[in-house]
Design an enzyme around this catalytic site. Structure first.
Site, PDB file in Angstrom:
ATOM      1  N   LYS A 168       0.860  -1.187   0.000  1.00  0.00           N
ATOM      2  CA  LYS A 168       0.000   0.000   0.000  1.00  0.00           C
ATOM      3  C   LYS A 168       0.886   1.222   0.000  1.00  0.00           C
ATOM      4  O   LYS A 168       1.836   1.313   0.793  1.00  0.00           O
ATOM      5  CB  LYS A 168      -0.877   0.011   1.277  1.00  0.00           C
ATOM      6  CG  LYS A 168      -1.823   1.194   1.332  1.00  0.00           C
ATOM      7  CD  LYS A 168      -3.090   0.933   0.569  1.00  0.00           C
ATOM      8  CE  LYS A 168      -3.877   2.189   0.257  1.00  0.00           C
ATOM      9  NZ  LYS A 168      -3.406   2.913  -0.973  1.00  0.00           N
ATOM     10  N   GLN A 223       7.245   3.886   3.858  1.00  0.00           N
ATOM     11  CA  GLN A 223       5.842   3.476   3.884  1.00  0.00           C
ATOM     12  C   GLN A 223       5.641   2.191   4.693  1.00  0.00           C
ATOM     13  O   GLN A 223       4.607   2.026   5.341  1.00  0.00           O
ATOM     14  CB  GLN A 223       5.368   3.280   2.440  1.00  0.00           C
ATOM     15  CG  GLN A 223       3.854   3.345   2.274  1.00  0.00           C
ATOM     16  CD  GLN A 223       3.329   4.755   2.142  1.00  0.00           C
ATOM     17  OE1 GLN A 223       3.886   5.560   1.433  1.00  0.00           O
ATOM     18  NE2 GLN A 223       2.241   5.058   2.836  1.00  0.00           N
ATOM     19  N   LYS A 249       5.359   1.674  -3.102  1.00  0.00           N
ATOM     20  CA  LYS A 249       5.304   3.035  -3.658  1.00  0.00           C
ATOM     21  C   LYS A 249       5.582   2.954  -5.142  1.00  0.00           C
ATOM     22  O   LYS A 249       6.223   2.008  -5.602  1.00  0.00           O
ATOM     23  CB  LYS A 249       6.373   3.913  -2.995  1.00  0.00           C
ATOM     24  CG  LYS A 249       6.054   5.381  -3.032  1.00  0.00           C
ATOM     25  CD  LYS A 249       5.156   5.786  -1.885  1.00  0.00           C
ATOM     26  CE  LYS A 249       4.723   7.220  -1.985  1.00  0.00           C
ATOM     27  NZ  LYS A 249       4.074   7.659  -0.733  1.00  0.00           N
ATOM     28  N   ASP A 281       0.049  10.716  -4.479  1.00  0.00           N
ATOM     29  CA  ASP A 281       1.171  11.350  -3.787  1.00  0.00           C
ATOM     30  C   ASP A 281       1.387  12.643  -4.594  1.00  0.00           C
ATOM     31  O   ASP A 281       0.448  13.100  -5.267  1.00  0.00           O
ATOM     32  CB  ASP A 281       2.413  10.429  -3.796  1.00  0.00           C
ATOM     33  CG  ASP A 281       3.485  10.864  -2.793  1.00  0.00           C
ATOM     34  OD1 ASP A 281       3.374  10.526  -1.605  1.00  0.00           O
ATOM     35  OD2 ASP A 281       4.434  11.571  -3.191  1.00  0.00           O
TER      36      ASP A 281
HETATM   37  N1  GLU Z   1       1.201   9.003  -0.550  1.00  0.00           N
HETATM   38  C1  GLU Z   1       0.642   8.987   0.761  1.00  0.00           C
HETATM   39  C2  GLU Z   1       1.723   8.671   1.765  1.00  0.00           C
HETATM   40  O1  GLU Z   1       2.835   9.109   1.603  1.00  0.00           O
HETATM   41  C3  GLU Z   1      -0.607   8.133   0.867  1.00  0.00           C
HETATM   42  C4  GLU Z   1      -0.486   6.725   0.431  1.00  0.00           C
HETATM   43  C5  GLU Z   1      -1.826   5.960   0.398  1.00  0.00           C
HETATM   44  O2  GLU Z   1      -2.866   6.521   0.706  1.00  0.00           O
HETATM   45  O3  GLU Z   1      -1.761   4.784   0.032  1.00  0.00           O
HETATM   46  O4  GLU Z   1       1.517   8.030   2.761  1.00  0.00           O
END
Ligand code: GLU
Length: 445
Positions: free
Chosen positions: A90, A111, A126, A166
């Site tokens: 995710k 992440q 990512k 993002d």
């Molecule tokens: N890009 C966001 C982060 O850096 C959200 C990622 C998401 O919602 O999967 O956490």
């Protein structure tokens, strides 16, 4: 750094040459893990860290598309499926000219721990592309997204890998990506992407969640010293999705938001930033912040300067990696900053973090403070799985509970490891232990 960790770190650098942002993200986590290695020799035995640093799968692909004048354009697409110990991969997609494998790996690595801290069943991943959406027409963005998804679709799925937005990827891009996924697969698989539109599977509060969560986290930190946002002077970098809703929540808590920025400069508005105007200019018109000062008498625009030159008690870096360095940190400390919370991913350099920590500033690392976005993505997945949609109040309540939970977990872990108030240590250790335990249980995979 602990000797065992240093050896693994050197190996990571040698295996991933030139990926400086990734090296930085690994270093930052490893700096916290020495005492964990001492307490948990079983992690060393099972090579948990060596495995964690090597993504489970890395996908790099060509993205061909035609621009409005009929010329062929070629971009590079990425998806790094980093760790699935806790759930499907995710994490967002970033479309920005600076994107290369090292950026995607740094973001994917962060992440893993961020997602673990939320307590939700999500692994880490990512992706993105070096495509620059700025100045592109909607039709060009659509053709790019369709081409990108024509390769990506085979790698993702609600139980496999769930991308989201993002930098450079918002509601418009998620719409085009979802449309193409649905067309290729002939499946209305709502849970394959998050950040969807409200009328077709999206969740209330998802647009606000990262910014709101950052301020909720900062507020919890402030409370530990009897403080609050009420009446405080707040400055924010950036003026995108995270910055806009961080400013909104700060105002809701009674703060005066004085300044925000874009990559060309910053605005100072002594009357308090008019968030609706920022949103109109940046999200609706896709314009530049310079126009804010042209339309609002109380504001001054400073071309090219640093927003960190403005005096404030709370600073929220919500733009991008390494945007706040040592000199800016020293200036903020001298100007009396008390709370710094990262809305962006790794916006403060390691030197800046050290300055804040030495000065006794309450400092929240992004993997804890900006986890509200991905946590609400997980709430969107829950709603999709149950074919339900929750009210704004209920969803915001869940977000608040999650952010308070992350805060408390970080604070308790820092305490347990003898460094009360060190949220960097707390976040890294709490996130890591959760993933490490799952990896141990699941054997050598
Ligand atoms: N890009 C966001 C982060 O850096 C959200 C990622 C998401 O919602 O999967 O956490």
């Amino acid at each position: 750094m602990h000797a065992k960790l240093l050896a693994i770190r050197d190996q990571v650098q040698a295996r991933n040459p030139g990926e400086v942002e990734f090296h930085q993200a690994v270093d930052e986590v490893f700096e916290s893990l020495g005492p964990v290695m001492e307490r948990h020799p079983e992690y060393v035995e099972a090579a948990v860290l060596e495995r964690l640093c090597e993504p489970e799968r890395q996908i790099i692909f060509r993205v061909p598309w035609t621009d409005d004048s009929g010329h062929v354009q070629i971009n590079r697409g990425f998806r790094v499926e980093y760790n699935s110990a806790l759930g499907p991969y995710k994490g967002g997609l970033r479309f920005h000219p600076s994107v290369y494998l090292g950026i995607v790996k740094f973001l994917g690595f962060e992440q893993i721990f961020k997602n673990a801290l939320t307590g939700m069943p999500i692994g880490g991943g990512k992706g993105g592309s070096d495509f620059d959406p700025r100045g592109r027409s909607d039709a060009e963005v659509m053709r790019f997204c369709q081409s990108f998804m024509t390769e990506l679709y085979r790698h993702i799925g609600e139980y496999t890998d769930v991308p989201a937005g993002d930098i450079g990827v918002g509601g418009r891009e998620i719409g085009y990506l979802f449309g193409q996924y649905k067309r290729i697969t002939n499946r209305y698989e709502s849970g394959v992407l998050t950040g969807k539109g409200l009328g077709w599977g999206g969740s209330l509060v998802r647009p606000e969640a990262t910014g709101y969560g950052t301020v909720l986290f900062a507020n919890e930190m402030a409370k530990t010293r009897g403080g609050s946002f009420d009446g405080k002077r707040v400055i924010v970098s950036g003026s995108g999705n995270v910055a806009i809703y961080a400013m909104q929540k700060a105002q809701q808590l009674g703060a005066v938001v004085l300044a925000c920025s874009d990559s060309d400069g910053y605005v100072v508005d002594e009357a308090g930033i008019d968030i609706e105007l920022v949103r109109q200019i940046k999200e609706v018109e896709r314009g530049r912040l310079k126009e804010y000062a042209e339309r609002r008498g109380s504001a001054v625009y400073v071309a090219g300067g640093s927003v960190w030159d403005v005096d404030a008690e709370v600073a929220l870096p919500c733009a991008t990696q390494n945007e706040l360095g040592e000199a800016a940190a020293v200036r903020l400390v001298n100007a009396g900053v008390k709370v710094v919370a990262e809305g962006a991913n790794m916006p403060c350099t390691p030197e800046a973090v050290t300055v804040f920590q030495k000065a006794g500033v309450l400092f929240a690392p992004g993997k804890a403070a900006n986890a509200g976005g991905v946590a609400t993505s997980a709430l969107e997945m829950q709603q999709n799985a149950s074919r339900d949609s929750w009210t704004f109040e209920h969803t915001e309540q869940r977000l608040t509970e999650i952010m308070v939970g992350i805060h408390d977990r970080c604070a308790e872990t820092a305490e347990l490891y003898g460094q009360p108030g060190n949220y960097v240590l707390g976040a890294n250790v709490a996130g890591f232990v959760k993933v490490a335990e799952a990896m141990l249980a699941q054997g050598l995979v």
